[in-house]
Structure formats: structure tokens, C-alpha cells
Design a protein around this motif. Structure first.
Motif, PDB file in Angstrom:
ATOM      1  N   ARG A 226       0.845  -1.190   0.000  1.00 29.11           N
ATOM      2  CA  ARG A 226       0.000   0.000   0.000  1.00 29.11           C
ATOM      3  C   ARG A 226       0.880   1.240   0.000  1.00 29.11           C
ATOM      4  O   ARG A 226       1.884   1.300   0.720  1.00 29.11           O
ATOM      5  N   LEU A 235      -3.118   3.760  -2.522  1.00 27.59           N
ATOM      6  CA  LEU A 235      -3.045   2.794  -3.617  1.00 27.59           C
ATOM      7  C   LEU A 235      -2.667   1.433  -3.048  1.00 27.59           C
ATOM      8  O   LEU A 235      -1.657   1.300  -2.352  1.00 27.59           O
ATOM      9  N   GLU A 236      -3.472   0.427  -3.315  1.00 28.70           N
ATOM     10  CA  GLU A 236      -3.116  -0.944  -2.948  1.00 28.70           C
ATOM     11  C   GLU A 236      -2.713  -1.671  -4.223  1.00 28.70           C
ATOM     12  O   GLU A 236      -3.538  -1.912  -5.106  1.00 28.70           O
ATOM     13  N   LEU A 237      -1.427  -2.015  -4.324  1.00 30.99           N
ATOM     14  CA  LEU A 237      -0.873  -2.517  -5.579  1.00 30.99           C
ATOM     15  C   LEU A 237      -0.233  -3.888  -5.375  1.00 30.99           C
ATOM     16  O   LEU A 237       0.433  -4.140  -4.365  1.00 30.99           O
ATOM     17  N   ALA A 256      -2.602  -2.691 -10.278  1.00 34.95           N
ATOM     18  CA  ALA A 256      -3.830  -2.641  -9.473  1.00 34.95           C
ATOM     19  C   ALA A 256      -4.847  -3.598 -10.060  1.00 34.95           C
ATOM     20  O   ALA A 256      -4.858  -3.848 -11.279  1.00 34.95           O
ATOM     21  N   SER A 260     -10.891  -1.864  -9.538  1.00 32.82           N
ATOM     22  CA  SER A 260     -10.757  -1.461  -8.133  1.00 32.82           C
ATOM     23  C   SER A 260     -10.588   0.043  -8.011  1.00 32.82           C
ATOM     24  O   SER A 260     -10.270   0.738  -8.980  1.00 32.82           O
ATOM     25  N   ARG A 261     -10.762   0.541  -6.790  1.00 31.65           N
ATOM     26  CA  ARG A 261     -10.533   1.964  -6.536  1.00 31.65           C
ATOM     27  C   ARG A 261      -9.067   2.319  -6.788  1.00 31.65           C
ATOM     28  O   ARG A 261      -8.755   3.400  -7.314  1.00 31.65           O
ATOM     29  N   SER A 262      -8.186   1.392  -6.427  1.00 27.20           N
ATOM     30  CA  SER A 262      -6.767   1.628  -6.672  1.00 27.20           C
ATOM     31  C   SER A 262      -6.468   1.696  -8.166  1.00 27.20           C
ATOM     32  O   SER A 262      -5.590   2.440  -8.604  1.00 27.20           O
ATOM     33  N   ARG A 265      -7.296   5.129  -9.291  1.00 26.23           N
ATOM     34  CA  ARG A 265      -6.297   6.092  -8.823  1.00 26.23           C
ATOM     35  C   ARG A 265      -4.969   5.922  -9.563  1.00 26.23           C
ATOM     36  O   ARG A 265      -4.244   6.908  -9.784  1.00 26.23           O
ATOM     37  N   LEU A 266      -4.650   4.695  -9.941  1.00 19.16           N
ATOM     38  CA  LEU A 266      -3.433   4.473 -10.708  1.00 19.16           C
ATOM     39  C   LEU A 266      -3.539   5.120 -12.089  1.00 19.16           C
ATOM     40  O   LEU A 266      -2.563   5.690 -12.598  1.00 19.16           O
TER      41      LEU A 266
END
Length: 280
Positions: A226, A235-237, A256, A260-262, A265-266
Motif C-alpha cells: 500500500r 493505492l493498494e498494488l 492494481a 478497483s478503486r486503486s 487512482r493508478l
């Protein structure tokens, strides 16, 4: 130093490279073959004026660090890199247990990864190359001295590097870095640069000393991490680690999960990174 031959060699190597080969767009009205001088300078992390002087057989003698950066930017093979060093009046880096020269094939893969952060890192933790997305996520390291482009050094000596991780993840991140470094030292106990890195870290960080003396050992492998980016947020990658055949270099790719939300954001980070490159 053979200035004229060095200049001819650089121009030849630049002319044979296409923008697509290094992950750049072709653009309109490209009148010269290959890359432009400013594009090579950007890839090497140096000023356009400094690189131009090299191609015009004038200016100061390039440093070894600059020669290594130009060799990576021009995607030189090992033999071509050695030739570049010889033309500049320098002895090329000698073969040792680990190398800082990233093979052109690995750089080609890195250049193709335009929508995810990716880095080439030595097993010592030195960042040898990174794409624009990794720069947007981790920060641009090109202006830092070579000795400071090390993941462990940055984490234990630079507060901004720690702030990229959520507070509750920092102990785990620190432990993983030290455990991986200990595994590398065990494989190469006679590596002087590794020993010097450990000595410098022990002198700068009590936290490092405590973790190092705990003797935890673990090789870096695939993981989920994260990051807290100051603009796009959390960001959870997924972190995938691909090893070179000699296992002395690693291509680290951060992705990501789709939808996903990440992932959203990516994509926002990619747009921001492109804007910064355009305005720089």
C-alpha cells in the motif's frame, strides 16, 4: 579521450533508436532519424546542453556516472558500453558478482510498461532504471547521487520515502528491506560495496541497527503493498518481482486489480505523470 570518435559514436547510436523503442511517442514533424538529443538527455537524467556538447566534441570530460547513464539511455549492449567508456578515456566497469548495466532487452520491457509503475533494481537495492509511472509514484531519483539511489538508504534516511507507506505498514516495510539485504550479504560476503552500504546505514539509523542485529533473512518476492500518494491517495498494488537470469537484477512491476478503486487512482496517477512530463 577521443572527442571526435566519441561524438560520432553517440550520434550513430542515437540515430538508430526509434522513439517507440524507448517508450516515447513518435510525434509530428520528426525530421531527424532516431531520437532527438533532448530525448536522450531526458532518458539519461542530464541536461540537453551537456549531452549536446558531448555530441559536438566539446565540453568537459564525462564522468563515469554520466557515461553509465548515457549507455542506458542509448540501450547499448555490454560491448558497446565498454567501447563508450574507452572512447571517453575511462576503464569500463569490470565484471563482478553484480552489474549496474541493465541489458537492452530488460530496458525494452520497462519501456513497454507505460501504464503501470516499474523499476529495475539490483539485488543490493540500487534503483538502476525506472519508468515515468514509477517516477510519479516513488519520485524522480535521477538528480540524486548514485550512492543515494538505494531503496534501503532512502527508506532509513529520507522521511519522504517512509511517508509513502501508511503508518501501520512501515514496520513491516522496514523489516522486509533489511531481511532482503541480509540475504544478499550472505550470498556475497566479499562484496565491498554491500559492506559499505551496511556500514553507512548502521551509522545513520538506529532502527536499521536493531533490525540488522535481529538477523532476519528473506528474499524479496511477490507481495501486495500500500502506498499513500500525496495527490491520488491510497493505492493498494500487487508487486510482481521478475528476476534476471543471474538473479542480480529485478524488474519490479506494480499493478492494481481491474475495476478497483486503486485501479482508478493508478490511472489518475498516469495522467498526472504525463502532464508533469509535458510541462517540464
Amino acid at each position: 579521450m577521443g572527442r571526435s570518435e566519441l561524438a560520432d559514436f553517440l550520434r550513430h547510436c542515437r540515430a538508430r533508436l526509434t522513439p517507440a523503442a524507448v517508450g516515447l511517442s513518435q510525434g509530428a514533424r520528426r525530421r531527424t532519424p532516431g531520437l532527438r538529443r533532448e530525448e536522450v538527455a531526458q532518458l539519461a537524467g542530464m541536461s540537453t546542453d551537456h549531452y549536446t556538447r558531448l555530441e559536438q566534441a566539446r565540453g568537459s570530460r564525462p564522468s563515469r556516472q554520466m557515461l553509465a547513464a548515457v549507455a542506458r539511455a542509448l540501450r547499448l549492449t555490454g560491448d558497446e558500453r565498454d567501447h563508450l567508456f574507452h572512447l571517453a578515456g575511462e576503464e569500463p566497469p569490470r565484471a563482478r558478482s553484480t552489474t549496474e548495466h541493465v541489458r537492452p532487452g530488460l530496458l525494452l520491457v520497462l519501456d513497454r510498461l507505460v501504464d503501470v509503475p516499474a523499476r529495475v533494481v539490483s539485488d543490493r537495492g540500487d534503483v538502476l532504471a525506472q519508468n515515468a509511472m514509477a517516477g510519479a509514484l516513488h519520485g524522480d531519483l535521477s538528480a540524486r547521487p548514485a550512492a543515494e539511489r538505494n531503496i534501503a538508504w532512502l527508506y532509513f534516511t529520507n522521511p519522504s520515502a517512509r511517508e509513502l507507506f501508511p503508518a501501520e505498514d512501515r514496520d513491516r516495510a522496514a523489516g522486509n528491506l533489511v531481511a532482503d539485504l541480509r540475504a544478499t550479504v550472505a550470498r556475497r560476503p566479499d562484496d565491498v560495496r554491500l559492506a559499505e552500504l551496511v556500514r553507512r546505514l548502521r551509522a545513520r539509523s538506529e532502527e536499521f541497527v536493531g533490525l540488522w542485529d535481529a538477523h532476519c533473512v528473506a528474499v524479496r518476492r511477490a507481495d501486495t503493498k500500500r502506498f499513500v500518494h500525496p495527490v491520488v491517495g491510497l493505492l493498494e498494488l500487487d508487486c510482481e518481482v521478475l528476476l534476471s537470469p543471474e538473479h542480480d537484477q529485478r524488474l519490479i512491476v506494480y499493478t492494481a486489480r481491474p475495476g478497483s478503486r486503486s485501479g482508478e487512482r493508478l490511472e489518475l496517477l498516469r495522467v498526472i505523470g504525463l502532464q508533469e512530463l509535458t510541462h517540464s
